[in-house]
Write a protein that holds these residues in place. Structure first.
Motif, PDB file in Angstrom:
ATOM      1  N   ALA A 179      -9.457 -34.573 -33.370  1.00 23.80           N
ATOM      2  CA  ALA A 179     -10.642 -35.236 -33.929  1.00 23.80           C
ATOM      3  C   ALA A 179     -11.660 -34.245 -34.501  1.00 23.80           C
ATOM      4  O   ALA A 179     -12.373 -34.572 -35.449  1.00 23.80           O
ATOM      5  N   HIS A 180     -11.686 -33.035 -33.954  1.00 22.50           N
ATOM      6  CA  HIS A 180     -12.724 -32.098 -34.432  1.00 22.50           C
ATOM      7  C   HIS A 180     -12.442 -31.577 -35.836  1.00 22.50           C
ATOM      8  O   HIS A 180     -13.340 -31.094 -36.514  1.00 22.50           O
ATOM      9  N   THR A 181     -11.180 -31.702 -36.268  1.00 21.32           N
ATOM     10  CA  THR A 181     -10.841 -31.097 -37.570  1.00 21.32           C
ATOM     11  C   THR A 181     -11.645 -31.735 -38.709  1.00 21.32           C
ATOM     12  O   THR A 181     -11.989 -31.069 -39.675  1.00 21.32           O
TER      13      THR A 181
ATOM     14  N   ASP B  25      -9.295 -27.004 -24.781  1.00 21.17           N
ATOM     15  CA  ASP B  25      -9.893 -28.316 -25.125  1.00 21.17           C
ATOM     16  C   ASP B  25      -9.787 -28.540 -26.634  1.00 21.17           C
ATOM     17  O   ASP B  25      -9.314 -29.574 -27.102  1.00 21.17           O
ATOM     18  N   ASN B  26     -10.230 -27.536 -27.351  1.00 20.51           N
ATOM     19  CA  ASN B  26     -10.301 -27.625 -28.812  1.00 20.51           C
ATOM     20  C   ASN B  26      -8.919 -27.771 -29.455  1.00 20.51           C
ATOM     21  O   ASN B  26      -8.744 -28.458 -30.456  1.00 20.51           O
ATOM     22  N   LEU B  27      -7.930 -27.131 -28.830  1.00 22.43           N
ATOM     23  CA  LEU B  27      -6.598 -27.091 -29.439  1.00 22.43           C
ATOM     24  C   LEU B  27      -5.756 -28.340 -29.169  1.00 22.43           C
ATOM     25  O   LEU B  27      -4.633 -28.444 -29.645  1.00 22.43           O
TER      26      LEU B  27
ATOM     27  N   VAL C  67     -15.327 -29.925 -38.092  1.00 19.90           N
ATOM     28  CA  VAL C  67     -15.405 -28.453 -38.050  1.00 19.90           C
ATOM     29  C   VAL C  67     -14.678 -27.837 -39.247  1.00 19.90           C
ATOM     30  O   VAL C  67     -15.071 -26.787 -39.754  1.00 19.90           O
ATOM     31  N   HIS C  68     -13.623 -28.512 -39.691  1.00 26.75           N
ATOM     32  CA  HIS C  68     -12.756 -27.891 -40.700  1.00 26.75           C
ATOM     33  C   HIS C  68     -12.732 -28.629 -42.028  1.00 26.75           C
ATOM     34  O   HIS C  68     -11.708 -28.690 -42.695  1.00 26.75           O
ATOM     35  N   LYS C  69     -13.859 -29.197 -42.405  1.00 21.54           N
ATOM     36  CA  LYS C  69     -13.815 -29.995 -43.637  1.00 21.54           C
ATOM     37  C   LYS C  69     -13.523 -29.148 -44.872  1.00 21.54           C
ATOM     38  O   LYS C  69     -13.074 -29.668 -45.880  1.00 21.54           O
TER      39      LYS C  69
ATOM     40  N   GLU D  94     -14.043 -20.946 -37.855  1.00 21.19           N
ATOM     41  CA  GLU D  94     -14.872 -22.160 -37.726  1.00 21.19           C
ATOM     42  C   GLU D  94     -14.877 -22.622 -36.263  1.00 21.19           C
ATOM     43  O   GLU D  94     -15.913 -23.002 -35.724  1.00 21.19           O
ATOM     44  N   ASP D  95     -13.700 -22.553 -35.612  1.00 21.19           N
ATOM     45  CA  ASP D  95     -13.630 -22.893 -34.181  1.00 21.19           C
ATOM     46  C   ASP D  95     -14.421 -21.890 -33.341  1.00 21.19           C
ATOM     47  O   ASP D  95     -15.124 -22.255 -32.407  1.00 21.19           O
ATOM     48  N   MET D  96     -14.243 -20.607 -33.703  1.00 23.33           N
ATOM     49  CA  MET D  96     -14.911 -19.538 -32.957  1.00 23.33           C
ATOM     50  C   MET D  96     -16.418 -19.754 -32.895  1.00 23.33           C
ATOM     51  O   MET D  96     -17.039 -19.602 -31.852  1.00 23.33           O
TER      52      MET D  96
HETATM   53 FE   LIG Z   1     -10.034 -26.148 -34.854  1.00 28.36          FE
END
Ligand SMILES: [Fe+2]
Ligand code: FES
Length: 358
Positions: free
Chosen positions: A159-161, A153-155, A164-166, A296-298
């Protein structure tokens, strides 16, 4: 059977991990024992003695022979029992399952399904692998406390970047840029271009952009759970073609997900890039940055997994950004259903059925 696609190649280990000492790893819920024969070729057996189910890894490797540490039954690399101490007859059931392995891209790939369907040509091809002008980082591993489908899902979810990854690979410029989705026989692609934007932290650090940039994120998910992301930045306004993309800051990030259990996943990754090549200190920097990004994803995915286990619910609301993840789940479900049907009807699954798309 359960909730995994079995007829597929999964990364079981990096080549460097498999040697003359036993390596044990749970794969698709099953305990697997790996080692190298004296001639260097890798072997994978179910880590379970057919006598009293002792893990074979508790015993000894004698030459190429696996000896159980409980009553000394011995098995060859194909899992055939070759010795039962104290009796001349070898019971026919004294057989351990062995799994086909192939070594490619410094990784050991395992096939947990029907042996007759294992075709090494089906292993994914890695873009720009060892090509001049492109540097490779590989041998990387993370352990995710999450079901593999939460990770897929995440990969396919650019949009999550933004959130989650700012601090690593995202910034606010991406917030309102719509994600487009395409689907093929064996893959789902979610992608977007973010135009006229401030360079992300990575591009600022590794590139030499004077002004605003255009950047792309192409998230591919190949059946059953291999992700690769074509990710890059160019000066704002340049024509979008392969040549210009290769002149920009570009990378291909591969994530090979191998389900460990229903709730945990092995995450092997490698990374190919065209910037700052031939510099070991930059390799170390990129490795650190990628690791940080995946951690961060983990963290968010472990929290999601825990909440799902508590509630028994996966999601209460479906959004537009869930289109690509939903397509993957549908493709996966279809493949699992085909495998289950084959198992129940005792008719072996065919190669054609393996190609079933969602
Ligand atoms: Fe990610
Ligand atoms: S449990 Fe392995 S020989 Fe008895």
């Amino acid at each position: 059977m359960g909730t995994f696609i079995r007829n597929a190649w999964y990364v079981a280990a990096w080549s460097k991990e498999v040697g003359r000492q036993y390596l044990t790893r749970r794969i698709l819920g099953e305990p697997v024992l790996m080692y190298r024969k004296e001639d260097g070729s890798p072997v994978a057996l179910l880590d379970r003695c057919p006598h009293k189910l002792a893990p074979l890894s508790l015993g000894e490797l004698k030459g190429d022979i696996v000896e159980c540490g409980y009553h000394g039954l011995q098995f060859d690399c194909s899992g055939t029992c070759v010795r039962v101490p104290g009796q001349p007859q070898i019971p026919p059931a004294a057989q351990v399952k062995s799994f086909p392995l192939v070594e490619r891209y410094n990784a050991v790939w395992i096939w947990m399904g029907e042996e007759a369907l294992a075709n090494p040509d089906d292993i994914v091809e890695v873009e720009r692998y060892r090509m001049p002008g492109w540097d490779l980082i590989d041998g990387q591993y993370l352990h995710f406390k999450s079901n593999y489908l939460n990770i897929t899902d995440n990969l396919v979810d650019p949009a999550h970047t933004t959130y989650v990854h700012k601090n690593t690979i995202g910034n606010a410029a991406g917030e309102n840029v719509t994600v487009k989705v395409e689907q093929g026989e064996q893959h789902v692609l979610a992608y977007r271009w973010i135009e006229n934007a401030e360079p992300i932290p990575l591009a600022k650090k590794m590139g030499d952009f004077k002004g605003l940039t255009d950047r792309w994120q192409y998230y591919y998910l190949l059946m059953p759970s291999i992700s690769y992301v074509d990710f890059g930045t160019v000066d704002a306004g340049v024509e979008r073609n392969e040549e210009n993309k290769n002149r920009g800051l570009r990378s291909f990030s591969y994530n090979f997900l191998t389900p460990e259990t229903e709730n945990t996943t092995h995450y092997f990754w490698l990374h190919v890039r065209n910037y700052q090549t031939g510099k070991p200190d930059i390799d170390a920097d990129v490795t650190k940055l990628m690791t940080l990004t995946f951690e961060e994803d983990m963290a968010i995915l472990a929290a999601v997994q825990q909440a799902q286990e508590e509630t028994g619910v996966r999601e209460y609301v479906r959004l537009g950004i869930d289109n690509a993840p939903a397509r993957i789940r549908k493709m996966v479900d279809k493949r699992i259903a085909a495998e289950q049907l084959a198992a129940e009807s005792n008719v072996p699954i065919t190669r054609a059925e393996l190609q079933v798309a969602g």
